[in-house]
Motif scaffolding. Structure first.
Motif, PDB file in Angstrom:
ATOM      1  N   SER B 186       0.741  -1.389  -0.274  1.00  0.00           N
ATOM      2  CA  SER B 186       0.030   0.000   0.112  1.00  0.00           C
ATOM      3  C   SER B 186       0.984   1.232  -0.053  1.00  0.00           C
ATOM      4  N   ASN B 187       0.424   2.190  -0.699  1.00  0.00           N
ATOM      5  CA  ASN B 187       1.043   3.787  -0.811  1.00  0.00           C
ATOM      6  C   ASN B 187       0.217   4.560   0.148  1.00  0.00           C
ATOM      7  N   ALA B 188      -0.886   4.057   0.616  1.00  0.00           N
ATOM      8  CA  ALA B 188      -1.463   5.034   1.693  1.00  0.00           C
ATOM      9  C   ALA B 188      -0.770   5.056   2.919  1.00  0.00           C
ATOM     10  N   LEU B 189      -0.008   4.014   3.362  1.00  0.00           N
ATOM     11  CA  LEU B 189       0.410   3.885   4.722  1.00  0.00           C
ATOM     12  C   LEU B 189       1.920   4.250   4.759  1.00  0.00           C
ATOM     13  N   SER B 190       2.215   4.789   5.818  1.00  0.00           N
ATOM     14  CA  SER B 190       3.858   4.917   5.997  1.00  0.00           C
ATOM     15  C   SER B 190       4.370   3.794   6.596  1.00  0.00           C
ATOM     16  N   ILE B 191       5.755   3.454   6.665  1.00  0.00           N
ATOM     17  CA  ILE B 191       6.254   2.328   7.295  1.00  0.00           C
ATOM     18  C   ILE B 191       5.962   2.267   8.632  1.00  0.00           C
ATOM     19  N   LEU B 192       6.014   3.205   9.157  1.00  0.00           N
ATOM     20  CA  LEU B 192       5.506   3.161  10.763  1.00  0.00           C
ATOM     21  C   LEU B 192       4.112   2.770  11.085  1.00  0.00           C
ATOM     22  N   GLU B 193       3.012   3.301   9.909  1.00  0.00           N
ATOM     23  CA  GLU B 193       1.827   2.786  10.285  1.00  0.00           C
ATOM     24  C   GLU B 193       1.664   1.585   9.789  1.00  0.00           C
ATOM     25  N   LYS B 194       2.279   0.944   8.724  1.00  0.00           N
ATOM     26  CA  LYS B 194       2.363  -0.395   8.303  1.00  0.00           C
ATOM     27  C   LYS B 194       2.684  -1.352   9.674  1.00  0.00           C
ATOM     28  N   ARG B 195       3.688  -0.779  10.545  1.00  0.00           N
ATOM     29  CA  ARG B 195       4.102  -1.607  11.514  1.00  0.00           C
ATOM     30  C   ARG B 195       3.090  -1.715  12.753  1.00  0.00           C
ATOM     31  N   ALA B 196       2.495  -0.337  12.856  1.00  0.00           N
ATOM     32  CA  ALA B 196       1.534  -0.327  13.851  1.00  0.00           C
ATOM     33  C   ALA B 196       0.351  -1.321  13.483  1.00  0.00           C
ATOM     34  N   LEU B 197      -0.007  -1.240  12.284  1.00  0.00           N
ATOM     35  CA  LEU B 197      -1.241  -1.996  11.616  1.00  0.00           C
ATOM     36  C   LEU B 197      -0.998  -3.599  11.895  1.00  0.00           C
ATOM     37  N   MET B 198       0.238  -3.900  11.550  1.00  0.00           N
ATOM     38  CA  MET B 198       0.716  -5.422  11.633  1.00  0.00           C
ATOM     39  C   MET B 198       0.807  -5.933  12.997  1.00  0.00           C
ATOM     40  N   LYS B 199       0.994  -5.010  13.992  1.00  0.00           N
ATOM     41  CA  LYS B 199       1.211  -5.323  15.381  1.00  0.00           C
ATOM     42  C   LYS B 199      -0.377  -5.466  15.832  1.00  0.00           C
ATOM     43  N   PHE B 200      -1.301  -4.543  15.361  1.00  0.00           N
ATOM     44  CA  PHE B 200      -2.835  -4.591  15.778  1.00  0.00           C
ATOM     45  C   PHE B 200      -3.417  -5.937  15.049  1.00  0.00           C
ATOM     46  N   ILE B 201      -2.956  -6.282  14.155  1.00  0.00           N
ATOM     47  CA  ILE B 201      -3.713  -7.677  13.473  1.00  0.00           C
ATOM     48  C   ILE B 201      -3.001  -8.915  14.099  1.00  0.00           C
ATOM     49  N   THR B 202      -1.743  -8.770  14.590  1.00  0.00           N
ATOM     50  CA  THR B 202      -1.137 -10.034  15.442  1.00  0.00           C
ATOM     51  C   THR B 202      -1.851  -9.947  16.604  1.00  0.00           C
ATOM     52  N   PHE B 203      -2.111  -8.909  17.260  1.00  0.00           N
ATOM     53  CA  PHE B 203      -2.887  -8.947  18.540  1.00  0.00           C
ATOM     54  C   PHE B 203      -4.485  -9.300  18.187  1.00  0.00           C
ATOM     55  N   CYS B 204      -5.116  -9.159  17.227  1.00  0.00           N
ATOM     56  CA  CYS B 204      -6.255  -9.568  16.844  1.00  0.00           C
ATOM     57  C   CYS B 204      -6.285 -11.194  16.647  1.00  0.00           C
ATOM     58  N   THR B 205      -5.297 -11.568  15.970  1.00  0.00           N
ATOM     59  CA  THR B 205      -5.298 -12.984  15.808  1.00  0.00           C
ATOM     60  C   THR B 205      -5.045 -13.729  17.078  1.00  0.00           C
ATOM     61  N   GLN B 206      -4.405 -13.224  17.992  1.00  0.00           N
ATOM     62  CA  GLN B 206      -4.152 -13.849  19.172  1.00  0.00           C
ATOM     63  C   GLN B 206      -5.555 -13.544  20.090  1.00  0.00           C
ATOM     64  N   TRP B 207      -6.125 -12.536  20.090  1.00  0.00           N
ATOM     65  CA  TRP B 207      -7.291 -12.193  20.726  1.00  0.00           C
ATOM     66  C   TRP B 207      -8.485 -12.979  20.453  1.00  0.00           C
ATOM     67  N   SER B 208      -8.404 -13.360  18.994  1.00  0.00           N
ATOM     68  CA  SER B 208      -9.642 -14.166  18.756  1.00  0.00           C
ATOM     69  C   SER B 208      -9.602 -15.400  19.029  1.00  0.00           C
ATOM     70  N   THR B 209      -8.431 -15.928  19.420  1.00  0.00           N
ATOM     71  CA  THR B 209      -8.536 -17.300  20.174  1.00  0.00           C
ATOM     72  C   THR B 209      -8.993 -17.413  21.748  1.00  0.00           C
ATOM     73  N   LYS B 210      -9.228 -16.434  22.254  1.00  0.00           N
ATOM     74  CA  LYS B 210      -9.586 -16.253  23.716  1.00  0.00           C
ATOM     75  C   LYS B 210     -11.048 -16.317  23.580  1.00  0.00           C
ATOM     76  N   ASP B 211     -11.629 -16.878  24.793  1.00  0.00           N
ATOM     77  CA  ASP B 211     -12.994 -16.908  24.813  1.00  0.00           C
ATOM     78  C   ASP B 211     -13.397 -15.374  25.640  1.00  0.00           C
ATOM     79  N   THR B 212     -14.667 -15.252  25.595  1.00  0.00           N
ATOM     80  CA  THR B 212     -15.267 -13.838  25.648  1.00  0.00           C
ATOM     81  C   THR B 212     -14.462 -13.121  26.882  1.00  0.00           C
TER      82      THR B 212
END
Lengths: 218, 510
Positions: B186-212
């Motif tokens: 993507s051209n719309a995101l800066s490098i820092l934003e991409k890293r932050a976004l990937m961190k968020f996505i990784t967190f989501c992936t882990q979070w989705s395995t937890k129960d409520t």
């Protein structure tokens, strides 16, 4: 499994003229003697060979929705062929071809769909009400093929579908040479069913693996 | 054709909108006998799609009230202690305005004339209720289980745009990457934003395995506070916050951290299932789905009759015993009806007004090499409103002729800015000139009761982005009314008894 062509054929005509029986005769070589009309008949898949080509046919029945003339317009979407059926022992069903069905087809079916007229119940010649000459005149005027068939005995059923398939193949082959006709063909590319079956750009029909592709986020 | 209606069925369904169609198919599939009626000559009711030639039908559903002579005539069909009840005719779709828009002197012929001469009017499919499907959502699951999937085809909504607005540049439409691959390119995101976004996505992936409960603990004090605050403490900047909330989190309006996380995980779970985007759009438009469920009902024996007005229903001892259609009486054990038909004496428990505008254009709001199906969440531009979005679909979705587009604007009516104002700003900024438009108000009416115990009121049109709530409400209504029956149970897959062609024939051919 792969095919050279995938064609959708829709079958229309009055209630009780034998549309489902014709379809079942061709698809499964069977005839149901019970008179539960059209209950449960949905669509059938059949693969045939035409010369060197392997052709997959989707054969669509009205599912009884023609009884009160309530076929939904999406029934005709993407149809390559339309088989318009009348009962030759019932004059009204023939008259309704012009009164209703041909108008319906003109309004809803794709403009380049191939049309065929089919008169059913050819095994009941003693009770015939629509003679061949009369039907042939209508077919000639429309510029389409006419077959008299019997779903009960199987007479001409195979031939009718093979002729229709050959005409569809011919039209789609010719169509790819003209840019204005290719509009319809383009619509088919990259559309898919959500049960995992995808039509490729070339119009071939390919199955996905039993499991869906892995999600991109892993 | 005046073929007689059956004398008696288990269920009469009034209206062929999507919820009524889903319920009709569930009833027929469960073995109940069904008669499905619609006053209109077309399927879909308040959920219909129209060609450009037929779209005027949406304004022509005037129904006259029964006069006293008609009432006394119909009353002859009643037996002892039965009561005639007139059906309602509520304005579900109102304030309809439709107009062709002249576009200046350089146009040799009006667009309407051009389209008519080229026989292109029938190429449009104009949706009253445009929605999308989530790849792993309830509607896709129901389509697969019931095998209605055979009747419908879909396209990926392959572009999501995130609008940003500044005083200098106006509204800019930024493409949203939906998958890891797209994020890196993507051209719309800066490098820092991409890293932050990937961190968020990784967190989501882990979070989705937890129960409520465990998931809630991980969010700690942020759980019920704004999602934006949670993202900020994760190191996500303001621009990326908006991006995450309005695109990855698009399934949840005004999210808390808890609901925002749930929505984001749901979004990402659907990415990659059919392609890089999580969303699908029905080929030929959303009105197609009503027809597909009706077909399933018909395959299982439901009778269909359009264009036959249902004049009244018959009530006895607190239950509906029959409907009267075109002078015929049809006895029934249950009625399912669109909210439109609920008798006027029954009060609506709530009504939500939804602003809808459809534009026809011959240029995309954001030009691309290949035509895109586009979704824009406008929430960041209308923060006071619960719903604000744009959907642009065209030839690729078989909803417009080649080179043309339909732009659907949908919004709830809150705040000072209408969704129409924003749509027209976007057009102006991107030099898009609509040549046709239709605006109307959709009234989402809910009823706690329908005035009789064996009446099921189908869910109303709504402003939700996707179909999950419609499907789930239908399921609940079905299971409450017929607790011993299955709602569209998973069908056994037909074994395709295809014999392979013998290879000898191939050799012989050659």
């Amino acid at each position: 499994m792969s095919y050279n062509h995938l064609f959708k054929i829709v079958v229309v005509g009055d209630h009780n003229c034998g549309k489902s029986c014709i379809l079942l005769r061709f698809a499964e070589n069977s005839f149901r003697m019970d008179h539960i009309s059209t209950l449960g008949v949905d669509f059938k898949l059949k693969t045939i060979k035409l010369g060197r080509d392997k052709i997959r046919l989707e054969l669509w029945d009205t599912a009884g929705m023609e009884r009160y003339r309530t076929i939904y317009n999406s029934y005709y979407h993407s149809a390559h062929g339309v088989m318009c059926v009348y009962d030759m022992t019932n004059e009204k069903s023939f008259e309704n071809l012009e009164k209703y069905w041909l108008k319906e087809i003109k309004q809803h079916a794709p403009p380049n769909a191939v049309l065929m007229l089919v008169g059913n119940k050819a095994d009941m010649d003693q009770e015939r009400k629509v003679d061949f000459d009369r039907a042939e005149k209508l077919a000639s005027r429309l510029g389409v093929s006419l077959y008299e068939v019997s779903a009960k005995t199987g007479i001409n059923c195979e031939e009718a579908f093979h002729t229709l398939t050959a005409a569809m193949r011919e039209r789609i082959t010719a169509g790819s040479m003209h840019s204005d006709e290719s509009d319809d063909n383009e619509e088919f590319s990259s559309a898919f069913h959500v049960d995992g079956v995808i039509k490729s750009d070339k119009g071939k029909f390919t199955s996905c693996c039993a499991s869906a592709p892995e999600p991109a986020f892993v | 054709m005046d073929e007689k209606l059956p004398e008696s069925v288990d269920v009469v369904v009034l209206g062929t909108g999507l919820p009524e169609a889903i319920l009709a198919s569930a009833c027929a599939r469960a073995g109940l006998s069904v008669l499905h009626l619609d006053r209109n000559e077309y399927y879909g009711g308040d959920w219909s799609s129209f060609t450009m030639s037929m779209v005027h039908e949406v304004t022509e559903n005037q129904v006259k009230k029964l006069d006293s002579s008609e009432i006394s005539k119909l009353s002859e069909l009643l037996t002892e202690n039965e009561q005639l009840i007139e059906l309602g005719n509520r304005e579900i779709v109102e304030n309809i305005e439709m107009t062709w828009i002249p576009r200046g002197k350089d146009e040799e012929k009006p667009m309407k004339t051009q389209l008519e001469e080229a026989s292109q009017m029938r190429r449009f499919s104009i949706d009253l209720v445009p929605k999308i499907l989530l790849s792993k959502g309830a509607m896709v699951q129901t389509l697969c289980d019931s095998q209605v999937s055979h009747y419908a085809e879909f396209k990926l909504v392959n572009r999501q745009l995130c609008p940003t607005e500044t005083p200098e540049a106006g509204i800019t439409l930024n493409p949203v990457p939906c998958s890891k691959g797209e994020i890196f390119q993507s051209n719309a995101l800066s490098i820092l934003e991409k890293r932050a976004l990937m961190k968020f996505i990784t967190f989501c992936t882990q979070w989705s395995t937890k129960d409520t409960e465990e998931g809630r603990k991980l969010l700690a004090e942020h759980a019920d506070r704004p999602f934006s605050e949670f993202l900020e403490q994760m190191g996500v900047g303001k621009t990326l916050q908006s991006f995450i909330i309005n695109t990855i989190g698009i399934l949840q309006q005004r999210p808390t951290a808890m609901t925002g996380m749930l929505a984001s995980c749901q979004f990402m779970d659907s990415v990659g299932h059919f392609g890089p985007s999580p969303f699908l759009f029905p080929l030929y438009g959303c009105g197609e789905l009503s027809q597909c469920f009706c077909r399933l009902a018909a395959v299982f024996g439901s009778l269909y009759c359009l264009g036959r007005p249902v004049q009244a229903i018959v009530k006895k001892d607190g239950k509906i015993t029959a409907v009267i259609a075109n002078g015929d009486r049809v006895n029934c054990r249950y009625i399912v009806m669109s909210p439109r038909f609920v008798p006027e004496t029954v009060p609506a428990s709530s009504t939500l007004k939804i602003e809808r505008i459809v534009y026809a254009t011959d240029k995309s709001i954001k030009e691309a090499e290949k035509e895109q199906l586009t979704l824009l969440n406008l929430a960041s531009l209308r923060p006071d409103a619960a719903v604000s979005r744009l959907v642009e679909v065209g030839f690729e979705a078989c909803t417009a002729p080649k080179g043309h587009f339909l732009v659907h604007a949908t919004g709830t009516q809150e705040g000072e800015t209408s969704v129409k104002t924003i749509a027209e700003k976007i057009f102006e900024k991107n030099e898009v000139e609509p040549y046709w438009k239709m605006s109307f108000t959709a009234n989402s009416m809910k009823f706690d009761t329908a005035g009789a115990e064996n009446v099921v009121v189908a869910p109303p049109v709504d402003a939700n982005l996707h179909y999950a709530s419609v499907v789930e409400e239908c399921r609940q209504l079905f299971c409450t009314t017929w607790p011993e029956l299955d709602f569209l149970p998973r069908a056994m897959k037909k074994e395709e008894e295809e014999e392979e062609e013998p290879e000898t024939e191939e050799i012989a051919e050659n």
